[in-house]
Scaffold this motif. Structure first.
Motif, PDB file in Angstrom:
ATOM      1  N   CYS A  26       0.839  -1.206   0.000  1.00  0.00           N
ATOM      2  CA  CYS A  26       0.000   0.000   0.000  1.00  0.00           C
ATOM      3  C   CYS A  26       0.872   1.254   0.000  1.00  0.00           C
ATOM      4  CB  CYS A  26      -0.928  -0.007   1.218  1.00  0.00           C
ATOM      5  SG  CYS A  26      -0.074   0.154   2.798  1.00  0.00           S
ATOM      6  N   SER A  27       0.216   2.409   0.050  1.00  0.00           N
ATOM      7  CA  SER A  27       0.937   3.686   0.008  1.00  0.00           C
ATOM      8  C   SER A  27       1.614   4.026   1.330  1.00  0.00           C
ATOM      9  CB  SER A  27      -0.022   4.814  -0.394  1.00  0.00           C
ATOM     10  OG  SER A  27      -1.089   4.911   0.524  1.00  0.00           O
ATOM     11  N   TRP A  29       4.867   9.345  -0.910  1.00  0.00           N
ATOM     12  CA  TRP A  29       3.402   9.356  -0.981  1.00  0.00           C
ATOM     13  C   TRP A  29       2.915  10.374  -2.009  1.00  0.00           C
ATOM     14  CZ3 TRP A  29      -0.823  12.408  -0.789  1.00  0.00           C
ATOM     15  CH2 TRP A  29      -2.071  11.773  -0.612  1.00  0.00           C
ATOM     16  N   CYS A  53      -1.604   1.853  -6.109  1.00  0.00           N
ATOM     17  CA  CYS A  53      -1.686   0.814  -5.084  1.00  0.00           C
ATOM     18  C   CYS A  53      -3.065   0.168  -5.079  1.00  0.00           C
ATOM     19  CB  CYS A  53      -1.371   1.405  -3.712  1.00  0.00           C
ATOM     20  SG  CYS A  53       0.377   1.784  -3.447  1.00  0.00           S
ATOM     21  N   SER A 103      -2.571   1.863   5.264  1.00  0.00           N
ATOM     22  CA  SER A 103      -2.893   3.118   4.587  1.00  0.00           C
ATOM     23  C   SER A 103      -4.169   3.708   5.174  1.00  0.00           C
ATOM     24  CB  SER A 103      -3.084   2.878   3.091  1.00  0.00           C
ATOM     25  OG  SER A 103      -3.652   4.018   2.463  1.00  0.00           O
ATOM     26  N   ASN A 121       0.227   7.584  -6.440  1.00  0.00           N
ATOM     27  CA  ASN A 121       0.690   6.315  -5.884  1.00  0.00           C
ATOM     28  C   ASN A 121      -0.451   5.583  -5.183  1.00  0.00           C
ATOM     29  OD1 ASN A 121       2.603   4.330  -5.286  1.00  0.00           O
ATOM     30  ND2 ASN A 121       3.030   5.224  -3.279  1.00  0.00           N
ATOM     31  N   VAL A 122      -1.330   6.327  -4.534  1.00  0.00           N
ATOM     32  CA  VAL A 122      -2.506   5.713  -3.903  1.00  0.00           C
ATOM     33  C   VAL A 122      -3.350   4.999  -4.955  1.00  0.00           C
ATOM     34  CG1 VAL A 122      -4.687   6.193  -2.730  1.00  0.00           C
ATOM     35  CG2 VAL A 122      -2.580   7.293  -1.951  1.00  0.00           C
TER      36      VAL A 122
END
Length: 453
Positions: free
Chosen positions: A181-182, A197, A205, A232, A201-202
């Protein structure tokens, strides 16, 4: 600590989110130290520092200060694991969804470095099999080392892409997916993660999490349990994934939490999530949800044994080194592994389909009908009571773990365990004029211990 503005803005409106408190806790510099004991080796916290139980885990404890784990021989003996407290909520998810007294086949899919694997192994029955997978080879090696340290014999470590498990349809009763995850929930522990971050990127992911889950779910049995988690805070990686899982014929499972734990429960449609905000409880940012699979799995292939156990003669050589009752011994590349007999078929199926890097207990290597014992055997719980051992002082134990020279007065000659506090650290061979230290070079303590003031 400067939090990303885009992160803070994206969290507004989420259940339990308190923006001033969120910013304050990250700027406070507060750190939480927690450990989880290995119930197969110890029954209480082995530190002089004050400690209090983690309320959602029977084996977890908060420490009032951080000891030097590197220079604690019991850490290297596998007596405890240093683990973030919030993630120990896995224990509740497992206890409330399956009967832990029954034999289970469990997959820990994204397992390195081993926190959840060692936790799961402490909870399941001895007749259960835990498959601990890590797709990145270097991280799989770290995972294997931590599994060996834990001393269990019912774990297999694999190094496979999640899609590879589709060759084992309906194989697992439980899957634990602590997805990549982020990492925003761990900003307090690792400020460098802030630099990596971004909203982009979120999103990446979230897409990767869906791919991982879609690839691995065929290996879960009908009515099997999926436990999904991230570190996250982002909705895209948490609640949105739970909602997406409902479209795959997965049924959300509601877990019971004590109001005093201050865990934020989230209901999204027919899914249930659990948020850990660090200003509401003692732990880092974490999210978890549980599901039951309602769609019928493919039938597994008819079992055909591929792995050949050792002969009775070869097994006889091992009797002075390991308790052979209930064990089947197999050889891979000249190295002898002990598999629990009741898990032979499952491990054989796994070895025939997947890349297995470790399984059962690596006993050692047979050379001219003599066993050269492996480090894994020393830390296992399969040693016979009569095995030779020498207790080391704390100073000598540290020197042993550093692979430095030390002297033992009147020590028994030959192969034996080096122990500290009654717990094996590894093998040594005491000769008339020296001690051959068999502690693995790659595990040795590289630091020098600071002198006491």
């Amino acid at each position: 600590m400067q939090l990303p503005i885009a992160l803070v803005e994206s969290l507004r409106g989420l259940p339990g989110f308190d923006e001033p408190a969120f910013i304050d806790i990250h700027q406070s510099g507060a750190q939480v130290t927690s450990v989880r004991i290995n119930p197969h080796k110890i029954s209480e916290v082995p530190f002089a520092v004050a400690h209090t139980p983690i309320p959602w885990s029977r084996y977890g404890y908060y420490l009032s200060q951080r000891p030097s784990f590197t220079f604690d021989p019991l850490f290297h003996a596998g007596c405890y694991y240093v683990q973030e407290a919030s993630s120990m909520f896995l224990e509740q998810a497992l206890q409330q969804t399956v009967d832990l007294t029954q034999p289970l086949t469990i997959l820990d899919l994204c397992a390195a470095p081993g926190g959840k694997t060692t936790h799961l192994q402490s909870l399941i029955s001895a007749n259960s099999l835990l498959v601990s997978n890590e797709v990145i080879r270097g991280r799989a090696a770290v995972l294997k080392d931590n599994v060996i340290k834990w001393g269990a014999h019912n774990i297999a470590v694999t190094n496979n892409d999640p899609a590879g498990f589709s060759t084992l349809p309906g194989f697992f009763d439980v899957m634990v997916v602590d997805a990549p995850c982020s990492g925003s929930g761990l900003f307090r522990r690792d400020e460098t993660a802030i630099e990596e971050w971004s909203p982009g990127n979120v999103a990446l992911c979230s897409q990767r999490q869906q791919r991982i889950l879609a690839d691995v779910l065929p290996a879960l049995k009908e009515d099997g349990v999926l436990i999904y988690s991230t570190c996250s805070y982002s909705r895209q990686e948490d609640e949105d994934i739970l909602q997406w899982l409902l479209t795959l014929d997965m049924e959300g499972i509601e877990l019971v939490t004590d109001p005093q734990w201050n865990i934020t429960s989230v209901k999204t449609g027919n899914s249930f999530g659990y948020r850990f905000w660090p200003y509401r409880l003692k732990g880092e940012g974490f999210f978890m949800g549980a599901f039951r699979k309602k769609v019928l799995s493919e039938r597994p292939e008819k079992y055909r044994q591929k792995t050949k156990p050792l002969s009775a003669k070869e097994t006889g050589v091992l009797r002075s080194w390991i308790r052979v009752d209930g064990q089947a011994f197999v050889a891979f590349g000249g190295r002898i592994y002990a598999w629990p007999e009741n898990l032979f078929e499952a491990l054989d199926r796994l070895a025939g389909k997947m890349k297995v890097v470790y399984s059962g207990v690596l006993t050692g290597e047979l050379i001219r009908d003599k066993l050269i014992p492996d480090h894994a055997l020393a830390l296992s719980k399969r040693l016979p009571a009569a095995i030779a051992a020498t207790a080391l002082s704390e100073e000598d134990a540290i020197r042993y773990l550093q692979r430095k020279d030390f002297v033992l007065e009147n020590a028994q000659k030959g192969w034996q365990l080096a122990t500290f506090g009654g717990h094996p650290l590894g093998w040594m061979n005491v000769l008339p004029n020296r001690i051959n230290n068999y502690y693995p070079k790659e595990l040795r303590i590289l630091k020098e211990q600071a002198p006491e003031i």
